[in-house]
Motif scaffolding. Sequence first.
Motif, mmCIF file in Angstrom:
data_model
loop_
_atom_site.group_PDB
_atom_site.id
_atom_site.type_symbol
_atom_site.label_atom_id
_atom_site.label_comp_id
_atom_site.label_asym_id
_atom_site.label_seq_id
_atom_site.Cartn_x
_atom_site.Cartn_y
_atom_site.Cartn_z
ATOM 1 N N UNK A 19 -31.176 -87.150 -16.099
ATOM 2 C CA UNK A 19 -32.281 -86.513 -15.575
ATOM 3 C C UNK A 19 -33.436 -86.473 -16.506
ATOM 4 N N UNK A 20 -32.902 -86.198 -17.753
ATOM 5 C CA UNK A 20 -34.024 -86.296 -18.746
ATOM 6 C C UNK A 20 -34.559 -87.583 -19.041
ATOM 7 N N UNK A 21 -34.097 -88.576 -18.665
ATOM 8 C CA UNK A 21 -34.882 -90.010 -18.680
ATOM 9 C C UNK A 21 -35.772 -89.957 -17.722
ATOM 10 N N UNK A 22 -35.682 -89.171 -16.404
ATOM 11 C CA UNK A 22 -36.913 -89.477 -15.565
ATOM 12 C C UNK A 22 -37.732 -88.196 -15.478
ATOM 13 N N UNK A 23 -37.025 -87.061 -15.743
ATOM 14 C CA UNK A 23 -37.981 -86.154 -15.413
ATOM 15 C C UNK A 23 -38.093 -85.173 -16.701
ATOM 16 N N UNK A 24 -39.101 -84.269 -16.770
ATOM 17 C CA UNK A 24 -39.171 -83.194 -17.801
ATOM 18 C C UNK A 24 -38.195 -82.032 -17.551
ATOM 19 N N UNK A 25 -37.110 -81.896 -18.223
ATOM 20 C CA UNK A 25 -36.541 -80.754 -17.930
ATOM 21 C C UNK A 25 -37.068 -79.405 -18.539
ATOM 22 N N UNK A 26 -37.478 -78.351 -17.868
ATOM 23 C CA UNK A 26 -37.971 -77.432 -18.650
ATOM 24 C C UNK A 26 -37.079 -76.119 -18.904
ATOM 25 N N UNK A 27 -36.070 -76.016 -18.243
ATOM 26 C CA UNK A 27 -35.123 -75.069 -18.160
ATOM 27 C C UNK A 27 -33.791 -75.427 -17.546
ATOM 28 N N UNK A 28 -32.594 -74.673 -18.376
ATOM 29 C CA UNK A 28 -31.303 -75.104 -17.851
ATOM 30 C C UNK A 28 -30.655 -73.545 -17.843
ATOM 31 N N UNK A 29 -29.905 -73.199 -16.645
ATOM 32 C CA UNK A 29 -29.131 -71.783 -16.642
ATOM 33 C C UNK A 29 -27.722 -72.203 -17.487
ATOM 34 N N UNK A 30 -26.979 -71.018 -17.655
ATOM 35 C CA UNK A 30 -25.832 -71.316 -18.377
ATOM 36 C C UNK A 30 -24.734 -71.851 -17.100
ATOM 37 N N UNK A 31 -23.852 -72.389 -17.694
ATOM 38 C CA UNK A 31 -22.894 -73.026 -16.652
ATOM 39 C C UNK A 31 -21.860 -71.658 -16.134
ATOM 40 N N UNK A 32 -21.552 -71.744 -14.707
ATOM 41 C CA UNK A 32 -20.824 -70.745 -14.011
ATOM 42 C C UNK A 32 -19.609 -71.301 -13.511
ATOM 43 N N UNK A 33 -18.516 -70.852 -13.497
ATOM 44 C CA UNK A 33 -17.411 -71.452 -12.791
ATOM 45 C C UNK A 33 -17.476 -71.400 -11.455
ATOM 46 N N UNK A 34 -17.141 -72.407 -10.866
ATOM 47 C CA UNK A 34 -17.276 -72.620 -9.238
ATOM 48 C C UNK A 34 -16.198 -71.889 -8.674
ATOM 49 N N UNK A 35 -16.411 -71.058 -7.495
ATOM 50 C CA UNK A 35 -15.019 -70.498 -6.664
ATOM 51 C C UNK A 35 -14.117 -71.712 -6.285
ATOM 52 N N UNK A 36 -13.128 -71.364 -6.423
ATOM 53 C CA UNK A 36 -11.924 -72.293 -5.763
ATOM 54 C C UNK A 36 -11.289 -73.406 -6.872
ATOM 55 N N UNK A 37 -12.264 -74.056 -7.495
ATOM 56 C CA UNK A 37 -11.851 -75.209 -8.530
ATOM 57 C C UNK A 37 -12.350 -74.334 -9.666
ATOM 58 N N UNK A 38 -11.378 -73.931 -10.652
ATOM 59 C CA UNK A 38 -11.817 -73.539 -11.755
ATOM 60 C C UNK A 38 -12.204 -74.509 -12.939
ATOM 61 N N UNK A 39 -11.911 -75.714 -12.645
ATOM 62 C CA UNK A 39 -12.463 -76.800 -13.528
ATOM 63 C C UNK A 39 -13.873 -77.205 -13.521
ATOM 64 N N UNK A 40 -14.171 -76.833 -12.229
ATOM 65 C CA UNK A 40 -15.550 -77.280 -12.227
ATOM 66 C C UNK A 40 -16.735 -76.059 -12.249
#
Length: 56
Positions: A19-40
């Motif tokens: 994404x950074x190659x194409x767009x200007x990334x201005x902010x990114x949130x902290x990663x949160x575990x998905x419900x159901x699949x803990x590896x995602x």
Amino acid sequence: MRIRLDGTRSEISYALYQLRKIFRVTSVSNPHPNRGRRSDFRLYAQINPRDMRTWR
């Protein structure tokens, strides 16, 4: 624009790298575990278009 990224940590890292190659990334949130699949995880990235005049 705010987009949501889902996947493993390595998949999300690769997606942000691409994404950074194409767009200007201005902010990114902290990663949160998905419900159901803990590896995602999910996170949100705020992106803006780059100025196309500076691309070559």
